[in-house]
Design a protein around this motif. Structure first.
Motif, PDB file in Angstrom:
ATOM      1  N   CYS A  57       0.830  -1.205   0.000  1.00  0.00           N
ATOM      2  CA  CYS A  57       0.000   0.000   0.000  1.00  0.00           C
ATOM      3  C   CYS A  57       0.863   1.253   0.000  1.00  0.00           C
ATOM      4  CB  CYS A  57      -0.906   0.002   1.228  1.00  0.00           C
ATOM      5  SG  CYS A  57      -1.958  -1.462   1.319  1.00  0.00           S
ATOM      6  N   ASP A  71      -6.381  10.488  -2.894  1.00  0.00           N
ATOM      7  CA  ASP A  71      -7.176   9.390  -2.336  1.00  0.00           C
ATOM      8  C   ASP A  71      -7.927   8.693  -3.462  1.00  0.00           C
ATOM      9  OD1 ASP A  71      -6.496   9.744   0.343  1.00  0.00           O
ATOM     10  OD2 ASP A  71      -8.120  11.169   0.688  1.00  0.00           O
ATOM     11  N   ASP A  73     -11.219   6.134  -4.031  1.00  0.00           N
ATOM     12  CA  ASP A  73     -12.406   5.566  -3.409  1.00  0.00           C
ATOM     13  C   ASP A  73     -12.511   4.078  -3.762  1.00  0.00           C
ATOM     14  OD1 ASP A  73     -15.172   6.088  -2.100  1.00  0.00           O
ATOM     15  OD2 ASP A  73     -15.640   5.032  -3.975  1.00  0.00           O
ATOM     16  N   HIS A  74     -12.776   3.251  -2.757  1.00  0.00           N
ATOM     17  CA  HIS A  74     -12.863   1.800  -2.942  1.00  0.00           C
ATOM     18  C   HIS A  74     -13.890   1.440  -4.018  1.00  0.00           C
ATOM     19  CE1 HIS A  74     -14.075  -2.363  -1.956  1.00  0.00           C
ATOM     20  NE2 HIS A  74     -12.779  -2.509  -1.735  1.00  0.00           N
ATOM     21  N   CYS A 146      -5.610  -2.041   0.824  1.00  0.00           N
ATOM     22  CA  CYS A 146      -5.102  -0.664   0.750  1.00  0.00           C
ATOM     23  C   CYS A 146      -6.185   0.401   0.664  1.00  0.00           C
ATOM     24  CB  CYS A 146      -4.182  -0.530  -0.462  1.00  0.00           C
ATOM     25  SG  CYS A 146      -2.796  -1.681  -0.471  1.00  0.00           S
ATOM     26  N   LEU A 147      -7.418   0.023   0.394  1.00  0.00           N
ATOM     27  CA  LEU A 147      -8.485   1.012   0.233  1.00  0.00           C
ATOM     28  C   LEU A 147      -9.619   0.735   1.210  1.00  0.00           C
ATOM     29  CD1 LEU A 147      -8.662   1.041  -3.641  1.00  0.00           C
ATOM     30  CD2 LEU A 147      -7.443   2.632  -2.176  1.00  0.00           C
ATOM     31  N   GLY A 148     -10.218   1.777   1.701  1.00  0.00           N
ATOM     32  CA  GLY A 148     -11.376   1.634   2.564  1.00  0.00           C
ATOM     33  C   GLY A 148     -11.062   1.199   3.980  1.00  0.00           C
ATOM     34  N   SER A 154      -6.210   5.898   1.947  1.00  0.00           N
ATOM     35  CA  SER A 154      -6.702   5.250   0.723  1.00  0.00           C
ATOM     36  C   SER A 154      -5.994   5.810  -0.502  1.00  0.00           C
ATOM     37  CB  SER A 154      -8.218   5.448   0.600  1.00  0.00           C
ATOM     38  OG  SER A 154      -8.885   4.757   1.609  1.00  0.00           O
TER      39      SER A 154
END
Length: 182
Positions: A57, A71, A73-74, A146-148, A154
């Motif tokens: 990440c 950033d 977004d997931h 790595c996201l959310g 993120s």
């Protein structure tokens, strides 16, 4: 600044500074995460499948001269991954003219960009598009690690794909404003 310019800047500053862009390798139920520079990837064991490759990440670079990461977004990244071909037929990926899929290859949706690339100009890797998508969406994949996450920024990440691990699937955030076309 274009993505190519950012990647070029990061590769040049990697030579000039000790750690311009860091990767965060989160540990489940662990103490503080381990940091590693972008240009030092964790080797993938030769017998590893694409689904066991560990995601690395990104974290914001400390160097004030380095570009700031956006950033991602997931949910936007889920859409971006689904914009990749869903082919179950194996293809030869590479930068060479004889490759069936010429790299780098990218798809984006709103705040998220997915880039598939290979590190060596002469290297090729044979795999299916669905393997790349599955690797990104796997429990240990970039999207889930790595996201959310509350504990991680993120900013995206990268992972090796393919049996030899010569290819990289990279997920990064990108500038996007509400109301703009996806």
């Amino acid at each position: 600044m274009t993505l190519v310019a950012i990647l070029l800047y990061l590769s040049l500053t990697a030579l000039a500074t000790p750690t311009p862009l860091h990767l965060l390798t989160p540990q489940l139920l662990s103490l503080p995460p381990t940091l590693a520079p972008l240009n030092q990837s964790t080797p993938v064991p030769p017998n590893a499948t694409t689904l066991t490759a560990r995601a690395q990440c990104f974290i914001q670079p400390q160097d004030p001269r380095a570009p700031r990461l956006f950033d991602a977004d997931h949910n936007d990244c889920l859409v971006a991954v689904r914009l990749l071909p869903a082919a179950t037929t194996p293809y030869t990926f590479g930068r060479r003219p004889d490759a069936q899929v010429r790299l780098p290859y990218a798809r984006s949706f709103r705040t998220c960009k997915v880039i598939i690339d290979i590190m060596d100009e002469m290297e090729t890797e044979r795999l299916r598009w669905v393997d790349i998508c599955d690797t990104l969406e796997a429990p240990r994949g970039v999207l889930n690690r790595c996201l959310g996450q509350v504990v991680l920024p993120s900013l995206g990440g990268r992972t090796s794909v393919g049996e030899r691990g010569a290819m990289q699937a990279i997920v990064v955030g990108q500038a996007w404003r509400a109301g703009a076309a996806g």
